[in-house]
Design an enzyme around this catalytic site. Structure first.
Site, short mmCIF file in Angstrom:
data_model
loop_
_atom_site.label_atom_id
_atom_site.label_comp_id
_atom_site.label_asym_id
_atom_site.label_seq_id
_atom_site.Cartn_x
_atom_site.Cartn_y
_atom_site.Cartn_z
N ASP A 111 3.73 7.09 -11.70
CA ASP A 111 2.91 5.97 -11.23
C ASP A 111 1.59 6.51 -10.75
O ASP A 111 1.48 7.70 -10.45
CB ASP A 111 3.57 5.34 -9.99
CG ASP A 111 4.77 4.50 -10.34
OD1 ASP A 111 4.85 4.08 -11.49
OD2 ASP A 111 5.59 4.28 -9.45
N ASP A 157 9.27 2.78 -8.16
CA ASP A 157 9.56 2.34 -6.81
C ASP A 157 10.13 0.92 -6.73
O ASP A 157 10.82 0.57 -5.80
CB ASP A 157 8.32 2.46 -5.91
CG ASP A 157 7.07 1.96 -6.58
OD1 ASP A 157 7.21 1.17 -7.54
OD2 ASP A 157 5.96 2.33 -6.16
N ASP A 186 11.83 -1.17 -11.93
CA ASP A 186 11.74 0.21 -12.45
C ASP A 186 13.14 0.81 -12.65
O ASP A 186 13.28 1.83 -13.32
CB ASP A 186 10.97 1.10 -11.46
CG ASP A 186 9.50 0.73 -11.38
OD1 ASP A 186 9.00 0.17 -12.37
OD2 ASP A 186 8.87 1.00 -10.35
P1 ATP Z 1 1.21 1.92 -9.94
O1 ATP Z 1 0.17 2.81 -10.45
O2 ATP Z 1 2.07 2.55 -8.91
O3 ATP Z 1 1.93 1.13 -10.97
P2 ATP Z 1 -0.39 -0.34 -9.11
O4 ATP Z 1 -0.44 -0.78 -7.69
O5 ATP Z 1 -1.66 -0.08 -9.77
O6 ATP Z 1 0.51 0.89 -8.99
P3 ATP Z 1 1.12 -2.65 -9.39
O7 ATP Z 1 1.55 -2.47 -7.99
O8 ATP Z 1 2.11 -3.02 -10.42
O9 ATP Z 1 0.44 -1.36 -9.92
O10 ATP Z 1 -0.07 -3.66 -9.38
C1 ATP Z 1 -0.62 -4.15 -10.58
C2 ATP Z 1 -1.83 -4.99 -10.29
O11 ATP Z 1 -1.46 -6.07 -9.46
C3 ATP Z 1 -2.90 -4.25 -9.51
O12 ATP Z 1 -3.80 -3.61 -10.38
C4 ATP Z 1 -3.58 -5.36 -8.77
O13 ATP Z 1 -4.55 -5.98 -9.58
C5 ATP Z 1 -2.47 -6.35 -8.53
N1 ATP Z 1 -1.94 -6.17 -7.18
C6 ATP Z 1 -1.46 -5.06 -6.62
N2 ATP Z 1 -1.04 -5.27 -5.37
C7 ATP Z 1 -1.25 -6.56 -5.13
C8 ATP Z 1 -1.01 -7.42 -4.01
N3 ATP Z 1 -0.46 -6.98 -2.90
N4 ATP Z 1 -1.36 -8.72 -4.12
C9 ATP Z 1 -1.88 -9.20 -5.25
N5 ATP Z 1 -2.13 -8.46 -6.33
C10 ATP Z 1 -1.83 -7.16 -6.29
#
Ligand code: ATP
Length: 895
Positions: free
Chosen positions: A326, A628, A632
């Protein structure tokens, strides 16, 4: 009582004396903790002690020894028999104790990834260790949680729970709060949530009705902490090797017996000689040593913040060829700071560092006026938010998602205080963030209107937006292209981009995903900086040197993913990213090609991770995959090593993983791979040390029988050597530090045989050197007129001294023995020193002389024994050197 499901919620809370809104108060909770004890199941090993002991005895090697011992008893050789049985007992006991310890240690480790749970106490939400929960506590359940105790549900919103541990049913069951018939079977009690089951969707609140052993799981003893599996692929291969060895040894013993008898020797003598051969050649200490080495390795990994939940992972770590990681929080710091806000077609920059609210929102060098779209965007960011900012002394910390915390900080910099706003516009309903949908929504009453506040990924929100706010706060048609251009520019700068939007809830409408597809008013974009972890940059470099590819699989925007991957060194300047939607369009064959060629996968939905792992595995890769979230879990299970995050990971992910990182840091994976390679090395080192010893002893007896000479060592002496050296010498190799240059080797192929040709040659060479030394010096001693006991004592000491010197050779199998530094493993010195003292006792103490039929030898004998042993060690070093020189032009050094 167990009929909680048949009672009204109010009756339940009354009976349990708890306020259904505020929960227990702290005083009451600690009283109850004292009365009921901690919420734990008494860990019972899956196997009874008797069974564990029996499995030690029932090993083929030990059975051969028992047979030999029994026949020796029949022949009236009591001393030999008692020593053989002594060895059997010591071995079984050592194995039993060690396995027990290893099991307990593994279980403790698995448990040390403590289940955290959210409760309501004194009217506030708190995170607690599941062990601290008491009957009457109000537990808040969210997707990804493990249910910490038996609960009667008081509230449920689309709550779905997998109860496979209790009912065997792997499909999730929907929960509700309605009262049920008293005779409803356990599996159908929808208003209950049971300890140990996993929440895979929705939210809920329940009151604790039973804890620990009184829970359904405790009572049915189904979810007793399972004894961890103590075998690994290598151990299985080893067991096979041992069986083959045993067969060879038995054939040789039978052959020597037959040859002796045919030559006219006494049957009794020949039988004793054959027993000596078998006893000498069987590596009795091997299984226990393997378990101990693994257990020591697992403990070492724990020190490096990698908790092994499934033992085979230790070995697989060393074979890993691809790590799929990730981005957020693993490769990056997960310390978000809003750098830019784009609202009302204007770009604002945000100054200030960290979570402290000092800084301001600036437009063209001037503090910006917080109004229109900018104000509404900040307000939405605050309301659609679960994080909290806390001030401890001078430091600002956050609870909750750092992405959300960053929005609170930005709002404070613009003068909008989240605590005040949350009081004025309390939340009426919510759709929590879900990585599949990539947005979150909350419902508030603002100036008499029910307003939905939404934030999420740009691609997910924009299609649902029909208009936007301008800098004055007026609604305009959506300027789609400008918004997309601004989002791409921010992402290409490595910023994490979030879109903010809102809409009004129409009468008779509920806040549901189905209503979120259209009619949103776009408010703005927020760009946050989340810098790569400096240690991750170094770790990626090390992984590349070790022949391990690092692939970033993220839910984030491809632009952001590419920029961060570049900073981390995962891809070069022109490296490309493949998105989840592009992946979905690929057929299997193209996917197999793409997973090899591409290192960054963006906007990937958790479900797609499974497909990626499978494609990589189909290409022959050994895959480590981090995760996480709840979704997943399938990919974590499918991966050769599933790695869950200890801090930010859900309980569901942890359950599915083979390893848990207690610090969520990518660099820990690299450290664990290094340690895993080290542990495997140490197992092989033990093997390469022990087999020649046994082979040498077997060969000495075999030669003596074939040539018709007196046995240079008696069965009793052989047993002494085997038992003492295996524990005091061989086992010390388990403490060898990881060799320098271990991460410059390519990954070990899982198909590689345990011992390669070079090592087999070395084993044979040392075996023959032992034969020549022991046999030769024994014959010489007799020739010079020494007594038989003296000659035999000399032969025994040759064995032990050669083994001591060879132990140092085995500190590295390919490099010179001093490559790790002479004193980096103190245990090897302590073991050798103790062994020497024991050998002196064996040679000079009358009691030992009597039992083992040994006799004192002269100093000159020691000189020749030590010289011979040193020469053997030198030959092994020369052989290693020769192989190194031979290998060099061809490149990499293999183990
Ligand atoms: P990883 O690299 O660990 O997958 P990530 O945070 O980039 O992490 P996700 O957590 O799946 O991936 O989030 C995907 C998208 O969702 C993010 O790019 C963001 O645009 C949106 N996002 C993330 N956190 C939130 C939140 N708390 N509320 C609303 N949208 C969110």
């Amino acid at each position: 009582m167990s009929d909680w499901h048949a009672l009204q919620a109010t009756q339940v809370t009354e009976l349990l004396k708890v306020d259904p809104d505020k929960g227990l108060d702290d005083h009451d909770a600690s009283e109850r903790l004292r009365t009921h004890g901690p919420n734990r199941l008494n860990c019972r090993s899956g196997r009874s002690p008797l069974l564990r002991f029996a499995t030690q005895i029932l090993q083929p090697m030990i059975l051969v020894l028992i047979t030999a011992g029994t026949v020796t008893v029949v022949l009236g050789e009591w001393l030999e028999a008692s020593v053989i049985f002594g060895v059997v007992l010591i071995n079984a006991l050592a194995g039993f104790i060690q396995e027990g310890k290893a099991e307990a240690a593994l279980m403790a480790l698995a448990e040390s990834v403590a289940t955290e749970t959210t409760v309501v106490r004194d009217g506030t939400h708190r995170k607690l260790n599941a062990a601290e929960i008491v009957p009457g506590d109000l537990v808040v359940l969210a997707s990804g949680d493990k249910v910490p105790a038996d609960l009667r549900l008081l509230a449920s919103k689309a709550l779905r729970i997998i109860e496979a541990t209790l009912t065997g049913e792997s499909a999730a069951v929907s929960k509700s709060t309605a009262v049920q018939q008293i005779d409803t079977p356990l599996a159908e009690r929808q208003n209950m949530a049971f300890a140990g089951t996993l929440v895979v969707g929705g939210q809920g609140i329940g009151v604790v009705t039973a804890i620990g052993e009184s829970t359904e799981t405790g009572r049915m003893s189904r979810l007793i902490a399972q004894a961890p599996e103590l075998t690994t692929p290598l151990m299985r291969k080893m067991n096979l090797l041992i069986k083959h060895l045993l067969l060879v040894i038995l054939v040789l013993a039978a052959l020597s017996f037959a040859i002796g008898v045919l030559r006219g020797e006494a049957t009794f003598d020949m039988f004793m000689a054959a027993v000596a051969l078998a006893v000498g050649a069987i590596p009795e200490g091997l299984p226990a040593a393997m378990t101990i080495t693994l257990a020591i390795g697992v403990a070492r990994l724990a020190k490096h913040q990698a908790i092994i939940r499934k033992l085979p992972a230790v070995e697989t770590l060393g074979s890993t060829t691809v790590i799929c990681s990730d981005k957020t929080g693993t490769l990056t710091e997960n310390a978000m700071t809003v750098r830019e806000i784009w609202a009302g077609m204007t770009s604002f920059s945000v100054s200030g560092q960290g979570y402290g609210p000092s800084g301001c929102i600036v437009n063209v060098g001037q503090p910006a006026t917080i109004s229109g779209a900018l104000r509404e965007a900040l307000l939405t960011g605050v309301l659609c938010n679960d994080a909290r900012l806390l001030r401890e002394n001078q430091n600002w910390t956050v609870t909750g998602d750092p992405t959300e915390a960053a929005l609170l900080v930005a709002a404070r910099k613009g003068g909008l205080d989240d605590t005040t706003l949350n009081t004025i516009f309390p939340r009426l309903d919510e759709l929590p963030f879900d990585p599949d949908r990539q947005y979150m929504a909350t419902l508030h009453e603002i100036e008499g209107i029910q307003v939905i506040c939404v934030k999420g990924a740009v691609e997910k929100l924009l299609p649902a937006c029909t208009s936007m706010l301008d800098s004055q706060g007026h609604e305009l048609p959506l300027a789609l292209e400008s918004i997309q251009a601004a989002a791409s520019r921010m992402a290409d700068d490595g910023l994490r981009v979030l879109a903010l939007a809102r809409s009004e809830l129409r009468p008779n409408q509920q806040l549901e995903h189905a209503n979120m597809g259209s009619g949103l008013v776009f408010l703005g974009l927020v760009g946050m900086l989340d810098p790569p972890r400096p240690r991750a940059i170094a770790a990626v470099r090390t992984c590349h040197a070790a022949g391990i590819r690092v692939k970033m699989i993220t839910g984030d925007h491809p632009g952001t993913a590419r920029a961060i991957a570049r900073q981390l060194g995962i891809i070069g300047h022109n490296g490309q990213a493949l998105t989840g939607s592009e992946l979905a369009r690929l057929d299997e064959l193209s996917l197999h090609k793409a997973v090899t060629a591409v290192d960054v996968f963006a906007r990937v939905e958790p479900e797609q991770k499974l497909r990626l792992v499978r494609a990589l595995q189909a290409n022959g890769e050994v895959v480590a995959m981090t995760g996480d979230g709840v979704n997943d879990a399938p990919a974590l299970k499918q991966a050769d090593i599933g790695i869950a995050m200890g801090l930010g990971g859900t309980e569901v992910a942890k359950e599915a993983a083979a390893m848990v990182l207690t610090n969520d840091n990518f660099a820990t994976i690299e450290t664990a791979i290094k340690a895993g390679r080290g542990i495997y090395d140490n197992l092989i080192k033990f093997l390469v040390w022990t087999i020649p010893t046994n082979a040498g002893e077997g060969l000495v007896i075999f030669t003596a029988i074939c040539t018709g000479t007196t046995l240079p060592i008696t069965p009793l002496q052989i047993l002494w050597i085997n038992m003492t050296t295996a524990i005091l010498l061989g086992l010390m190799l388990a403490f060898e530090p990881v060799e320098r240059g271990i991460m410059q080797r390519p990954p070990r192929l899982p198909t590689t045989p345990v011992l390669d040709r070079e090592l087999i040659h070395r084993i044979l060479m040392v075996g023959f050197m032992l034969l020549i030394g022991a046999f030769g010096m024994f014959e010489l001693a007799l020739y010079w007129g020494h007594s038989l006991p003296v000659a035999r004592t000399i032969a025994c000491n040759v064995f032990v001294m050669v083994e001591i010197f060879y132990l140092f050779n085995c500190r590295s199998l390919t490099q010179p023995c001093w490559v790790n530094g002479w004193f980096t493993n103190q245990w090897i010195w302590i073991g050798s020193g103790t062994m020497l003292l024991l050998q002196l006792a064996f040679t000079y103490l009358p009691i030992f002389n009597q039992v083992f039929q040994t006799a004192p030898i002269e100093i000159l004998d020691w000189v020749s024994i030590c010289t011979y042993s040193a020469c053997c060690a030198l030959i092994v070093e020369l052989e290693k050197h020769w192989r190194l020189v031979q290998r060099k032009p061809k490149g990499a050094v293999h183990l």
